[in-house]
Design an enzyme around this catalytic site. Structure first.
Site, mmCIF file in Angstrom:
data_model
loop_
_atom_site.group_PDB
_atom_site.id
_atom_site.type_symbol
_atom_site.label_atom_id
_atom_site.label_comp_id
_atom_site.label_asym_id
_atom_site.label_seq_id
_atom_site.Cartn_x
_atom_site.Cartn_y
_atom_site.Cartn_z
ATOM 1 N N LEU A 24 0.810 -1.218 0.000
ATOM 2 C CA LEU A 24 0.000 0.000 0.000
ATOM 3 C C LEU A 24 0.845 1.270 0.000
ATOM 4 O O LEU A 24 0.318 2.372 -0.068
ATOM 5 C CB LEU A 24 -0.883 0.030 1.247
ATOM 6 N N ILE A 158 -0.383 -13.954 11.216
ATOM 7 C CA ILE A 158 0.111 -14.560 12.466
ATOM 8 C C ILE A 158 1.477 -13.965 12.806
ATOM 9 O O ILE A 158 1.794 -13.688 13.947
ATOM 10 C CB ILE A 158 0.227 -16.096 12.304
ATOM 11 N N LYS A 196 -15.752 -1.509 3.725
ATOM 12 C CA LYS A 196 -15.761 -2.726 4.547
ATOM 13 C C LYS A 196 -14.360 -3.262 4.871
ATOM 14 O O LYS A 196 -14.097 -3.609 6.030
ATOM 15 C CB LYS A 196 -16.613 -3.811 3.858
ATOM 16 N N PRO A 197 -13.457 -3.350 3.883
ATOM 17 C CA PRO A 197 -12.126 -3.870 4.243
ATOM 18 C C PRO A 197 -11.475 -3.042 5.351
ATOM 19 O O PRO A 197 -10.846 -3.604 6.257
ATOM 20 C CB PRO A 197 -11.338 -3.756 2.925
ATOM 21 N N THR A 198 -11.647 -1.731 5.313
ATOM 22 C CA THR A 198 -11.070 -0.878 6.359
ATOM 23 C C THR A 198 -11.739 -1.159 7.702
ATOM 24 O O THR A 198 -11.066 -1.307 8.728
ATOM 25 C CB THR A 198 -11.226 0.614 5.985
ATOM 26 N N CYS A 390 28.805 -1.726 -9.141
ATOM 27 C CA CYS A 390 29.222 -2.978 -8.515
ATOM 28 C C CYS A 390 29.496 -4.068 -9.565
ATOM 29 O O CYS A 390 30.567 -4.078 -10.168
ATOM 30 C CB CYS A 390 28.212 -3.415 -7.464
ATOM 31 N N HIS A 516 28.056 1.007 -4.289
ATOM 32 C CA HIS A 516 26.689 1.281 -4.745
ATOM 33 C C HIS A 516 26.338 2.736 -4.431
ATOM 34 O O HIS A 516 25.849 3.022 -3.323
ATOM 35 C CB HIS A 516 25.700 0.364 -4.020
ATOM 36 N N GLU A 518 23.912 4.280 -5.269
ATOM 37 C CA GLU A 518 22.452 4.412 -5.077
ATOM 38 C C GLU A 518 22.052 4.319 -3.607
ATOM 39 O O GLU A 518 20.928 4.642 -3.253
ATOM 40 C CB GLU A 518 21.694 3.366 -5.910
HETATM 41 N N1 GLN Z 1 28.605 -10.553 -7.703
HETATM 42 C C1 GLN Z 1 29.554 -9.504 -7.485
HETATM 43 C C2 GLN Z 1 30.349 -9.707 -6.214
HETATM 44 O O1 GLN Z 1 29.956 -10.427 -5.356
HETATM 45 C C3 GLN Z 1 28.891 -8.148 -7.481
HETATM 46 C C4 GLN Z 1 27.980 -7.957 -6.321
HETATM 47 C C5 GLN Z 1 27.006 -6.823 -6.503
HETATM 48 O O2 GLN Z 1 26.766 -6.364 -7.624
HETATM 49 N N2 GLN Z 1 26.419 -6.356 -5.413
HETATM 50 O O3 GLN Z 1 31.387 -9.129 -6.054
#
Ligand code: GLN
Length: 540
Positions: A24, A158, A196-198, A390, A516, A518
């Site tokens: 949601l 549960i 009703k669901p609410t 990566c 990464h 990101e």
């Molecule tokens: N498979 C690669 C490693 O383990 C890259 C990992 C990833 O992209 N997070 O180094």
């Protein structure tokens, strides 16, 4: 046995539960509420509860569960923590993600230590007490004004019962506001909104002993007044405490929408906190407006094998979005399934037709890698901006080793354990690791950036802190071979052995990182690699 603090804790608690169905947008709601309260100068710490037995999200398949997010302290956590960090610009620790596995393990370890000697260890009070202690401890250590606790799953499951029981008990010992997120379905044929669901979901919550103070209603269309009245009557939630949650065209507008409904004011009134009138969301509004009013759209190809489920790449999508808000453009993602290229069903050229940039994200295993390598080659040879993340970093080095340095059979030992040119190989300290949970090279590490490179320009620094999640690395034995042919390793770790950023200076934009980026991008602070990449895409 109840934990009886002498006085109520200073920190106030907001508990967000979900009903009717999953998916949601409870996480986005929690993150948005946190952002709004921060804008009112409150110090907010979020906690996500995941009622699964895995100790953390690290061993879960992103197709099933969505992306695994990595925190600076190396914790592998639920992707909702990514939303919290992106919206709230806070740096969280693993203490902000509780799973059934984590809490049970903790209690079982205590039992083995003899901490409960002579006692029968039970769900109530031992697990519930441990949970309450956890909530209080996080509150105390963070000195938060507000602790926001999001309970994963749906009321009636549960799995989350014990967490709800602990939270019910918490409300006897501290100031707690409960917000329940539900769905108002609409039957297309009759155009009617259904309550009703609410009603039933709130009833379930009451059976557990929790009366929500607010409900947040998700609905595709504006919610009718009579529906709000009916829900108020049946759920015991005051009409003014019913929060509208119609679909928005941009999730980042939710904090503004909640502010327009004065949700912060109503919560702060209950807690007796004075509202300091601030314009805390002005910058936020500017960023969302910039995206809304953007004229230019760039198309970015996202290559991968999990393309069936976009949740596997949510942080990348959001990082592009942050950079787009800053640069005033929109991003259109084109999902490219690389297994199709690998099996010859289509070519990289046709898959990348008309795109302004290519991203090769992280991944594991060998399936689809040849397709990704073909995409990298195409981007390198045709001057298309490229960003590798990566695995994308590792595959970019393999592509360069094969096609520029002439090491035709270069590969990663993850893909081909017998390769004569292991350009990518296991990190030395991974060689004797057999257990899978939490054993990769994980979390925040310092990146030393080489002077005079594009990386230095983008970061405006020779130092960055970024997050990692890998077992393999660029094999240092090949650094010279690749650099002789024009590749620049512009970032490495403190020892100088682990390569962390690569770039091709002669290309319009060809960069990749072993980390990464990101995981460190937020709305108010886009990661420089994404803004650099998108800027190059705009120029396409
Ligand atoms: N498979 C690669 C490693 O383990 C890259 C990992 C990833 O992209 N997070 O180094």
């Amino acid at each position: 046995m109840r934990i009886k603090p002498k006085t109520k804790p200073k920190t106030k608690f907001i508990v967000v539960t979900g009903g009717v169905i999953s998916g949601l947008g409870k996480g986005i709601f929690t993150a948005s509420l946190g952002r709004l309260l921060q804008a009112k100068k409150l110090n907010v710490i979020p906690i996500k509860i995941d009622p699964y037995i895995n100790v953390d999200a690290g061993t879960m398949n992103p197709i099933e569960h969505g992306e695994v997010f990595v925190l600076d302290d190396g914790s592998e956590v639920d992707m909702d923590l990514g939303n919290y960090e992106r919206f709230m610009n806070v740096m969280l620790t693993g203490r902000s993600n509780i799973t059934t596995g984590k809490i049970y393990r903790h209690v079982i370890e205590k039992e083995r230590n003899g901490d409960y000697l002579g006692k029968t260890v039970q769900l109530i009070p031992h697990i519930t007490n441990e949970l309450k202690r956890w909530f209080m401890d996080v509150a105390e250590k963070s000195k938060a004004d507000i602790e926001l606790i999001e309970v994963g799953g749906t009321v009636g499951d549960i799995e989350n019962l014990i967490f709800l029981e602990a939270l019910r008990q918490l409300s006897m010992e501290a100031d707690v506001v409960f917000i329940h997120c539900t769905l108002i379905p609409m039957l297309k044929v009759v155009g009617e909104q259904k309550t009703k669901p609410t009603q039933q979901s709130v009833q379930k919550l009451r059976e557990i002993g929790i009366q929500p103070d607010f409900v947040f209603l998700r609905c595709q269309m504006p919610i009718q007044k009579k529906i709000m009245e009916k829900i108020s009557l049946f759920t015991g939630v005051r009409e003014e405490n019913i929060i509208r949650g119609e679909d928005l065209d941009d999730i980042y507008r939710l904090p503004l929408y909640l502010e327009s409904q004065k949700v912060h004011r109503k919560i702060m009134d209950i807690f007796g906190i004075k509202d300091i009138s601030t314009n805390g969301l002005d910058d936020w509004k500017r960023m969302t407006d910039s995206y809304k009013n953007a004229r230019k759209t760039v198309t970015v190809a996202m290559t991968g094998k999990y393309t069936a489920l976009h949740d596997s790449y949510v942080s990348i999508e959001q990082s592009l979005r942050h950079a787009a808000s800053m640069l005033g453009c929109k991003v259109n993602l084109k999902w490219v399934e690389t297994t199709e290229i690998e099996t010859g069903k289509r070519t990289a050229k046709s898959a990348l037709k008309g795109v302004d940039g290519v991203i090769v994200p992280g991944g594991f295993g060998s399936r689809g890698t040849e397709g990704k390598i073909a995409c990298i080659k195409y981007a390198r040879e045709h001057g298309i901006p490229f960003l590798g993340l990566c695995y994308g970093f590792q595959l970019a080095s393999i592509e360069f080793a094969r096609n520029v340095c002439g090491l035709r059979k270069a590969s990663s030992t993850e893909i081909d354990s017998n390769t004569p040119h292991p350009v990518i190989d296991l990190l030395p300290d991974q060689k004797h690791v057999y257990k899978k949970g939490g054993t990769m090279r994980l979390g925040g590490q310092d990146v030393i950036i080489r002077k005079g490179t594009r990386a230095e320009k983008l970061y405006s620094s020779t130092h960055a802190r970024e997050r990692f999640r890998h077992r393999y690395e660029f094999n240092p034995a090949y650094i010279k071979r690749l650099e002789e042919k024009g590749m620049v390793f512009s970032g490495h770790d403190e020892s100088g052995n682990i390569m962390q950023i690569l770039e091709l200076p002669d290309h319009r934009f060809f960069m990749a990182s072993q980390f990464h980026p990101e995981f460190t991008s937020s709305m108010m602070k886009p990661n420089p690699l994404f803004s650099g990449f998108l800027n190059a895409c705009i120029g396409s």
